[in-house]
Design an enzyme around this catalytic site. Structure first.
Site, short mmCIF file in Angstrom:
data_model
loop_
_atom_site.label_atom_id
_atom_site.label_comp_id
_atom_site.label_asym_id
_atom_site.label_seq_id
_atom_site.Cartn_x
_atom_site.Cartn_y
_atom_site.Cartn_z
N ASP A 189 0.88 -1.17 0.00
CA ASP A 189 0.00 0.00 0.00
C ASP A 189 0.92 1.22 0.00
O ASP A 189 1.98 1.19 -0.61
CB ASP A 189 -0.94 -0.03 1.22
CG ASP A 189 -2.25 0.72 0.97
OD1 ASP A 189 -2.19 1.81 0.38
OD2 ASP A 189 -3.31 0.24 1.38
N HIS A 246 1.37 2.00 -3.37
CA HIS A 246 0.35 2.81 -4.02
C HIS A 246 0.78 4.27 -4.11
O HIS A 246 0.53 4.95 -5.09
CB HIS A 246 -0.97 2.72 -3.25
CG HIS A 246 -1.62 1.38 -3.34
ND1 HIS A 246 -2.81 1.08 -2.72
CD2 HIS A 246 -1.24 0.23 -3.97
CE1 HIS A 246 -3.14 -0.17 -2.97
NE2 HIS A 246 -2.20 -0.71 -3.72
#
Length: 519
Positions: A294, A328
Site C-alpha cells: 500500500d 500505491h
C-alpha cells in the site's frame, strides 16, 4: 566528501553524507573504524556501524577519491546487557518465547539492553518499557505467532473514572476501535531504542490476517510496531517484514526517529503501509527502504472524531534519503487527516514504480480542522511512477465514499465539514517513465487548493504507457500520457516545468484563478 553523525546508540551509530545527491552518491566511499576497513565501495548516503562497545571512544574515517574526512565520538554507557536466552527464550523458530522475552524486557533497568542473538524467536505481542534498548544481532529474527487468539486486545475507548474523559488505546484507520496488540507495542513509553541488523517478521502471510482483510474478526488487525503516546523512540537498522496491516504506526507521539531500516511486505498484501505517523510531532524518516502493498509513507491525523476531540495535527515531518518502491503512493498525506498536517519536508528520495509519488488525499467530511499546509517536496527522482504529483479532494474512502456528497463536482456550502489544502511546493524533481498523468490537482469547487508551485520539474512518459486513473475518485476517466491537470486551484505557479511525450494538451486547467508560468 563530508559526513556527520546522525544518531548515536550504545552499540551502534548512524551517519549521513552531506550532499544533495539522491539516496546514493556517485562517488563510492570506504569506511574505516579505528583504522580498520569495515565498508568498501559504499554508495548509500546513509550508513550505520554495529558491534560497538558501550562507553568507548571511536574514530570513523570516510575515504573517497583520495579525500578523507574524520568523525570522533564516544558511545553512551550501558547499565546492563540481558540475553533473552537466559530468561528461557529459544531461538529455534518453533518454541514459543513470548513470556521469556517479555520477562527480559520488564527486568531490564533504565540504560540497559535486551539482547537477541542469532536465532528465530517465535513470539506473540510484546510490550515495551521506557529507557531500554532492544538490540537484534544480525541473523536474529522475532517471528510473530500466527494464531490471533494469542494476541491480546487493545480497547478502543475506555471511559475514565470521572465518567467524562476517555482513554484511547486501540485504533483502526483513524478511529478509536478495538484492535489486536501489535508484535511490538509501546504505550506511553519514552527513550526506547530498537536497533541492530536483525529482523522483525510478523509472519502474517502464514496466518489468516490477510483473509477478508476489511472485515473485523475479533478485533481489527495489529501493526508490527505500534507507539501510542510515546516520546523519543528510535529505530535503526532493523528489517520489518510481512506485516498484518500498517507496519510502523506512531500514534499521538513525539520525537520519532526511523533510520537506515527496511520495510518489506508482499506486493498484494492488504493495507500494509510502511510508516504511518498519525497525530505526531517531530518525526524523522532517514535512509529507510520501503517496498510494500500500500502507501510507503502515509502521514495522518485521524478521522473526524479523533481530529476534533484531540486536535493534534501531524507536524514537523522530515523524510530524507529514502528509497520508496512499489507502493500505491510514495509519500502520502491522508486520507485520515481531520486534525491537519503541517510542515512536511521530503528531500533526496528515490521513488521507483509506485502508483503515485507525492500524494495528498482528503474529502468532504474531514472537517474544517483538516488543513494541509506547507508541504515541500524537493530534490527527488521518480522512475516508473504512474502519476508523480496528485492532490485529490474527492478521495472515495469510507462507507459513504461513493455518495454524491463526496463526488459532487458542483459547489456545496462551506461548513465545519469542509477540508482545506494550503501550499504545496515541488522543486528540483525528475520523473521518468510515467504513464497515466504528469500531475493531477483537483480541489473542491467550494474550497479550491490555495497554491501549487512547481519549479525545475522534468516529466517524461514511457512510450508504451498504459491507461489508468490518475486519482482514486469517482466520475473521472482513465488517462494515459496526460500532461498537467489542475481544477479548482486558486494559484498555480509553474517555473521551468518541462513535460515530454504527453498526448493532447500540455496543460489542462479549469477554475484556476491565477496561472503564472515561466520558462
Amino acid at each position: 566528501m563530508d559526513f556527520h553523525l546522525l544518531e548515536l546508540f550504545v552499540r551502534s551509530a548512524t551517519f549521513e553524507l552531506d550532499n544533495r545527491e539522491i539516496y546514493r552518491t556517485a562517488r563510492p566511499y570506504c569506511v574505516y573504524l579505528n583504522g580498520r576497513l569495515v565498508m568498501s565501495n559504499r554508495t548509500e548516503n546513509v550508513f550505520s556501524l554495529y558491534h560497538l562497545l558501550p562507553g568507548t571512544g571511536y574514530t570513523v574515517l570516510l575515504e573517497s577519491g583520495g579525500e578523507q574526512r574524520e568523525c570522533v565520538f564516544r558511545t553512551p554507557d550501558e547499565s546492563i546487557l540481558l540475553d533473552v536466552r537466559r530468561f528461557g527464550a529459544v531461538g529455534d523458530g518453533v518454541t514459543p518465547s513470548t513470556a521469556a522475552v517479555q520477562a527480559a524486557v520488564l527486568s531490564c533497568p533504565a540504560g540497559g539492553t535486551v539482547y537477541f542473538p542469532r536465532g528465530i524467536f517465535l513470539t506473540g505481542p510484546l510490550f515495551l518499557k521506557s529507557g531500554i534498548t532492544l538490540y537484534l544481532e544480525e541473523g536474529a529474527v522475532l517471528l510473530g505467532e500466527t494464531d490471533r487468539e494469542k494476541y491480546p486486545l487493545l480497547p478502543g475507548v475506555t471511559l475514565s473514572a470521572n465518567e467524562n474523559d476517555e482513554y484511547y488505546l486501540g485504533t483502526w484507520e483513524g478511529n478509536p476501535l478495538t484492535s489486536y496488540a501489535s508484535l511490538l507495542t509501546g504505550i506511553e513509553v519514552n527513550n526506547v531504542n530498537i536497533t541492530g541488523q536483525g529482523t522483525i517478521d510478523a509472519n502474517a502471510q502464514n496466518g489468516d490476517w490477510w483473509v477478508q482483510a476489511k472485515v473485523k474478526r475479533g478485533a481489527w488487525r495489529p501493526r508490527v510496531l505500534f507507539l501510542c503516546r510515546c516520546c523519543n523512540i528510535r529505530v535503526q537498522g532493523v528489517t520489518f517484514r510481512n506485516s498484518y496491516a500498517w507496519t510502523i504506526h506512531p500514534y499521538f507521539s513525539k520525537q520519532i526517529r526511523l533510520l537506515d531500516s527496511s520495510i518489506l511486505n508482499y506486493e498484494l498484501s492488504p493495507n500494509t503501509d510502511g510508516i504511518d505517523p498519525e497525530s505526531c510531532e517531530d518525526v524523522q524518516i532517514i535512509g529507510v527502504r520501503i517496498s510494500v502493498g500500500d502507501d510507503c509513507i502515509a502521514i495522518k491525523s485521524g478521522k473526524r472524531f479523533m481530529g476534533e476531540k484531540q486536535k493534534m495535527p501531524s507536524a514537523g515531518i522530515i523524510v530524507r534519503n529514502c528509497l520508496l518502491e512499489r507502493g500505491h503512493g510514495g509519500v502520502v498525506i491522508g486520507s485520515e487527516v481531520s486534525a491537519g498536517v503541517q510542515d512536511v519536508r521530503v528531500s533526496q528520495c528515490l521513488l521507483n514504480n509506485t502508483d503515485r509519488g507525492m500524494r495528498i488525499k482528503t474529502r468532504r467530511g474531514r472537517g474544517s480542522s483538516c488543513i494541509l499546509d506547507n508541504i515541500l517536496f524537493e530534490n527527488v527522482h521518480m522512475d516508473g511512477v504512474l502519476t508523480p504529483f496528485v492532490i485529490n479532494m474527492f478521495y472515495f474512502c469510507d462507507p459513504d465514499g461513493h455518495s454524491k456528497y463526496v463526488w459532487e463536482k458542483s459547489p456545496m456550502p462551506v461548513s465545519d465539514e469542509t477540508p482545506r489544502v494550503g501550499r504545496l511546493l515541488c522543486r528540483d524533481v525528475t520523473c521518468v517513465n510515467c504513464s497515466v498523468a504528469g500531475a493531477f490537482f483537483y480541489g473542491l469547487p467550494e474550497m479550491p487548493i490555495a497554491c501549487v508551485e512547481l519549479e525545475n520539474i522534468l516529466i517524461s512518459f514511457r512510450p508504451d504507457a498504459q491507461k489508468g486513473f490518475p486519482a482514486m475518485m469517482d466520475q473521472i476517466e482513465m488517462t494515459e500520457k496526460m500532461g498537467l491537470f489542475a481544477c479548482n486551484v486558486k494559484q498555480l505557479r509553474l517555473k521551468r516545468v518541462k513535460i515530454e511525450g504527453y498526448e493532447g494538451r500540455r496543460l489542462i486547467t479549469d477554475a484556476v484563478e491565477q496561472l503564472d508560468e515561466e520558462e
